[in-house]
Design a protein around this motif. Structure first.
Motif, mmCIF file in Angstrom:
data_model
loop_
_atom_site.group_PDB
_atom_site.id
_atom_site.type_symbol
_atom_site.label_atom_id
_atom_site.label_comp_id
_atom_site.label_asym_id
_atom_site.label_seq_id
_atom_site.Cartn_x
_atom_site.Cartn_y
_atom_site.Cartn_z
ATOM 1 N N ASP A 60 -0.629 7.636 15.460
ATOM 2 C CA ASP A 60 -0.915 8.437 16.127
ATOM 3 C C ASP A 60 0.337 9.218 17.507
ATOM 4 N N ASP A 61 -0.179 7.716 17.923
ATOM 5 C CA ASP A 61 1.103 7.776 19.124
ATOM 6 C C ASP A 61 2.696 7.254 18.950
ATOM 7 N N ASP A 62 2.639 6.457 17.703
ATOM 8 C CA ASP A 62 3.975 6.509 17.185
ATOM 9 C C ASP A 62 5.284 7.701 16.811
ATOM 10 N N GLN A 63 4.208 8.656 15.822
ATOM 11 C CA GLN A 63 4.443 9.875 15.619
ATOM 12 C C GLN A 63 4.578 10.854 16.603
ATOM 13 N N TYR A 64 4.026 10.570 17.351
ATOM 14 C CA TYR A 64 4.166 11.852 18.301
ATOM 15 C C TYR A 64 5.538 11.349 19.142
ATOM 16 N N LEU A 65 5.751 10.114 19.555
ATOM 17 C CA LEU A 65 6.826 10.069 19.532
ATOM 18 C C LEU A 65 8.120 10.107 19.543
ATOM 19 N N PRO A 75 11.109 -4.703 -3.419
ATOM 20 C CA PRO A 75 11.205 -5.321 -2.516
ATOM 21 C C PRO A 75 11.651 -5.260 -0.846
ATOM 22 N N ALA A 76 10.360 -5.170 -0.357
ATOM 23 C CA ALA A 76 10.176 -5.149 0.580
ATOM 24 C C ALA A 76 9.987 -6.177 1.713
ATOM 25 N N ALA A 77 10.704 -5.926 2.669
ATOM 26 C CA ALA A 77 10.446 -7.214 3.766
ATOM 27 C C ALA A 77 9.275 -7.047 4.924
ATOM 28 N N GLY A 78 8.675 -6.267 4.858
ATOM 29 C CA GLY A 78 8.296 -5.697 5.314
ATOM 30 C C GLY A 78 7.546 -4.180 5.591
ATOM 31 N N HIS A 79 6.321 -3.923 6.329
ATOM 32 C CA HIS A 79 5.748 -2.120 6.669
ATOM 33 C C HIS A 79 5.210 -2.166 8.009
ATOM 34 N N GLU A 80 5.210 -1.127 8.323
ATOM 35 C CA GLU A 80 4.041 -1.024 9.564
ATOM 36 C C GLU A 80 3.495 0.711 9.378
ATOM 37 N N HIS A 81 2.416 0.278 9.713
ATOM 38 C CA HIS A 81 1.535 1.857 9.293
ATOM 39 C C HIS A 81 1.453 3.144 10.935
ATOM 40 N N LEU A 82 2.426 3.530 11.104
ATOM 41 C CA LEU A 82 2.492 4.270 11.955
ATOM 42 C C LEU A 82 0.857 4.659 13.132
ATOM 43 N N ALA A 137 0.817 -1.839 0.000
ATOM 44 C CA ALA A 137 -0.487 0.035 -0.242
ATOM 45 C C ALA A 137 0.774 1.102 -0.344
ATOM 46 N N ALA A 138 1.865 1.224 0.378
ATOM 47 C CA ALA A 138 2.690 2.559 0.885
ATOM 48 C C ALA A 138 3.435 2.802 -0.217
ATOM 49 N N ALA A 139 3.533 1.729 -1.794
ATOM 50 C CA ALA A 139 3.868 2.463 -2.894
ATOM 51 C C ALA A 139 2.740 3.526 -3.777
ATOM 52 N N ALA A 140 2.049 3.450 -3.169
ATOM 53 C CA ALA A 140 1.121 4.245 -3.620
ATOM 54 C C ALA A 140 0.797 5.825 -3.611
ATOM 55 N N ALA A 141 1.794 5.801 -2.133
ATOM 56 C CA ALA A 141 1.401 7.039 -1.553
ATOM 57 C C ALA A 141 2.226 8.111 -2.194
ATOM 58 N N ASP A 142 1.833 9.167 -2.100
ATOM 59 C CA ASP A 142 2.639 10.230 -2.538
ATOM 60 C C ASP A 142 3.622 11.067 -1.596
ATOM 61 N N PRO A 143 5.048 11.389 -2.186
ATOM 62 C CA PRO A 143 5.260 12.227 -0.940
ATOM 63 C C PRO A 143 5.658 13.433 -0.743
ATOM 64 N N ALA A 144 4.437 14.299 -0.551
ATOM 65 C CA ALA A 144 3.859 15.111 -0.515
ATOM 66 C C ALA A 144 4.318 15.924 1.303
ATOM 67 N N LEU A 183 6.934 7.448 4.548
ATOM 68 C CA LEU A 183 6.200 8.554 3.441
ATOM 69 C C LEU A 183 4.796 8.030 4.794
ATOM 70 N N PRO A 184 4.217 9.384 4.004
ATOM 71 C CA PRO A 184 3.135 9.825 5.465
ATOM 72 C C PRO A 184 2.365 8.927 6.222
ATOM 73 N N GLY A 185 2.858 8.268 7.346
ATOM 74 C CA GLY A 185 1.862 7.548 8.002
ATOM 75 C C GLY A 185 2.315 5.832 7.927
ATOM 76 N N VAL A 186 2.742 6.083 7.229
ATOM 77 C CA VAL A 186 3.901 4.176 6.732
ATOM 78 C C VAL A 186 5.389 5.005 6.547
ATOM 79 N N ARG A 187 5.783 3.039 7.366
ATOM 80 C CA ARG A 187 7.438 2.632 7.002
ATOM 81 C C ARG A 187 7.842 1.844 6.090
ATOM 82 N N TRP A 188 8.241 0.995 5.675
ATOM 83 C CA TRP A 188 8.977 0.220 5.372
ATOM 84 C C TRP A 188 10.042 -0.113 4.944
ATOM 85 N N TRP A 189 10.939 -1.449 4.836
ATOM 86 C CA TRP A 189 11.904 -1.768 4.846
ATOM 87 C C TRP A 189 12.241 -2.928 3.725
ATOM 88 N N ASN A 190 13.054 -2.704 3.561
ATOM 89 C CA ASN A 190 13.859 -3.706 2.058
ATOM 90 C C ASN A 190 14.268 -4.881 3.007
#
Length: 386
Positions: free
Chosen positions: A320-325, A311-318, A2-9, A288-295
């Protein structure tokens, strides 16, 4: 993914690109980065083929989402990026420009080990579009370099700086490590003065951290070398601040000093200020906004996954608490300070307490660490986010 569809604004923080180059001639005893020597690579990926593989990932990434933001900063890390040819590194930078587009006034940095570059190499790198060089000196004391399993001599790092200046690099940084077992205060002072005298406009200085699973950790556990001292590390940090500030450097992040605002590492500021970036190469992380992933980490696994798609191995949706921290963790470390508007009520109370305890000051509605607060930055962050 899903993250691949995001726009890096990205707004003011910008959009960056990180390229991981995992190759090393040998493994430094303290290093737990995602790096591999020739015998550890496995099939499918080599130094000769690596640039073409990464360029393919960049093209694939650019085709997967609509992009409005050009790339403000590019950073090649490792490993030892300069084990690739200068032409290969320049070809990856050119691919980013051709697919994503480099913004006017972009910054392009590569890390370099001193023994992997010479005058001709750095001239070619500069001609290929790189604007900034970060040289891993670590220390000018030979016995300290030996403990760290560094391959270069002290002079090699200073030679690399001279070559970079001759090549026309506007910004050159030296990295130092302090607190290595066996390092004396005189050793670290000599390293600081050598960095200043080399004419660089940026210095990074990091306390040695002993990571589990490293050769250095095994040597400490067996009693061959002593455990680094937190008190010594604090003394070294104070020495760095004294010498560098006297030489005209200003801290802008707890472990980083620059002569001018233009000399600050804009790519790292993008991380610290909440920008977004795409990471290419094995083990590289993207945000990218709200999501992080790794190869995938291993080069051969990464190469095989890329052949089948991203080549993504996994991802996580961040959350509000994650982003605040993360906002509090990163921005508190900046000299520009943490806007109080980002804090929740309990965080604002902790900020007032930090100021009362002399760990910070509150100026222009921002919490800014004092020198003592910089020594205790992790504790300040814990209180702000508890």
């Amino acid at each position: 993914m899903a993250a691949a569809a995001a726009d890096p604004a990205t707004g003011d923080a910008g959009f960056g690109f990180y390229v991981h180059v995992p190759f090393c001639v040998s493994r430094c005893g303290y290093c737990d980065f995602n790096t591999y020597t020739a015998s550890e690579l496995g099939a499918g990926v080599s130094r000769d083929t690596y640039a073409s593989i990464v360029r393919a990932e960049i093209r694939d990434a650019a085709a997967r989402f609509d992009r409005k933001s050009k790339v403000d900063t590019v950073f090649f890390g490792g490993g030892t990026p300069t084990l690739l040819t200068a032409a290969d590194l320049a070809s990856i930078l050119a691919e980013i420009d051709a697919t994503f587009g480099l913004a006017d006034g972009y910054e392009a940095t590569t890390e370099a080990n001193p023994e992997s570059v010479d005058a001709d190499y750095l001239a070619e790198l500069h001609d290929g579009g790189f604007t900034r060089l970060s040289v891993g000196m670590q220390s000018t004391a030979s016995h300290v370099l030996k403990i760290l399993d560094r391959e270069h001599s002290p002079q090699k790092a200073l030679d690399a700086v001279a070559y970079a200046h001759k090549a026309g690099f506007a910004h050159v940084s030296l990295d130092l490590i302090y607190g290595t077992p066996g390092e004396t205060s005189a050793d670290f002072a000599a390293s600081l003065h050598a960095a200043v005298d080399a004419g660089v406009d940026h210095v990074s200085a990091y306390a040695l951290i002993v990571e589990d699973g490293t050769a250095l950790a095994r040597r400490i556990r067996s009693g061959q070398v002593p455990q680094p001292s937190d008190d010594v590390a604090a003394d070294r940090y104070l020495a760095a601040e004294e010498v560098l500030s006297a030489a005209g450097f200003n801290w802008y992040e707890v472990s980083n000093w620059a002569r001018t605002e233009a000399a600050q590492c804009r790519h790292n500021l993008l991380y610290w200020e909440g920008g977004h970036w795409w990471g290419a190469g094995p083990g590289a992380h993207s945000h990218l906004p709200g999501v992080r992933w790794w190869n995938h980490k291993h080069p051969s696994t990464y190469g095989a996954a890329l052949a089948e798609g991203l080549p993504a191995a996994g991802h996580e949706h961040l959350t509000d608490d994650d982003q605040y921290l993360e906002r509090i963790l990163l921005r508190t470390r900046l000299a520009s300070g943490l806007p109080l508007s980002l804090l929740r009520p309990t965080g604002k109370a902790a900020a007032e307490q930090a100021a009362a305890d002399g760990l910070a000051v509150i100026e222009d509605e921002r919490l800014k660490l004092t020198l003592r607060g910089r020594l205790l930055a992790d504790a300040v962050v814990r209180d702000l986010t508890s």
